[in-house]
Design a protein around this motif. Structure first.
Motif, PDB file in Angstrom:
ATOM      1  N   SER A  32       0.854  -1.287  -0.065  1.00  0.00           N
ATOM      2  CA  SER A  32       0.201  -0.249  -0.110  1.00  0.00           C
ATOM      3  C   SER A  32       0.949   1.242  -0.130  1.00  0.00           C
ATOM      4  O   SER A  32       1.067   1.858   1.078  1.00  0.00           O
ATOM      5  N   PRO A  33       1.335   1.615  -1.219  1.00  0.00           N
ATOM      6  CA  PRO A  33       2.219   2.911  -1.172  1.00  0.00           C
ATOM      7  C   PRO A  33       1.317   3.962  -0.765  1.00  0.00           C
ATOM      8  O   PRO A  33       0.297   4.156  -1.467  1.00  0.00           O
ATOM      9  N   VAL A  34       1.933   5.087  -0.315  1.00  0.00           N
ATOM     10  CA  VAL A  34       1.242   6.431   0.078  1.00  0.00           C
ATOM     11  C   VAL A  34       1.594   7.290  -0.851  1.00  0.00           C
ATOM     12  O   VAL A  34       2.958   7.747  -0.773  1.00  0.00           O
ATOM     13  N   TYR A  35       0.757   8.064  -1.634  1.00  0.00           N
ATOM     14  CA  TYR A  35       1.087   9.052  -2.394  1.00  0.00           C
ATOM     15  C   TYR A  35       0.906  10.344  -1.968  1.00  0.00           C
ATOM     16  O   TYR A  35      -0.095  10.512  -1.089  1.00  0.00           O
ATOM     17  N   THR A  36       1.507  11.428  -2.378  1.00  0.00           N
ATOM     18  CA  THR A  36       1.112  12.804  -1.809  1.00  0.00           C
ATOM     19  C   THR A  36      -0.107  13.244  -2.486  1.00  0.00           C
ATOM     20  O   THR A  36      -0.407  12.494  -3.501  1.00  0.00           O
ATOM     21  N   GLU A  37      -0.589  14.413  -2.196  1.00  0.00           N
ATOM     22  CA  GLU A  37      -1.787  14.736  -2.963  1.00  0.00           C
ATOM     23  C   GLU A  37      -1.112  15.481  -4.317  1.00  0.00           C
ATOM     24  O   GLU A  37      -0.025  15.622  -4.475  1.00  0.00           O
TER      25      GLU A  37
END
Length: 79
Positions: A32-37
């Motif tokens: 579950s990679p977390v991306y910026t806005e």
């Protein structure tokens, strides 16, 4: 369109285009990679694992559209 004023050869109109990016410092193939806005990208330096890009197009006059011949993002790996 026959009732419109001539638009042949008109160079400008009420329209805008801009590039946006989002990135992650996590492994993009991980669970579950977390991306910026999403945010506007004009030029910057990033230390990231993965980036995604999109172009936003807006026409503020229904008589005009946006024509983009070429759009490119150039990235270099810094070691």
């Amino acid at each position: 369109i026959d009732s419109w004023a001539s638009v042949d050869g008109v160079v400008g109109g009420e329209a805008d285009a801009w590039l946006e990016e989002r990135h992650t410092t996590d492994d993009p193939l991980g669970p579950s990679p977390v991306y910026t806005e999403w945010r506007r990208l004009d030029g910057a330096e990033f230390y990231v694992w993965n980036m995604q890009f999109r172009v936003q197009l807006r026409s503020y006059d229904p008589a005009f559209n946006i024509h983009i011949d070429q759009l490119r993002v150039s990235a270099d790996q810094v070691v």
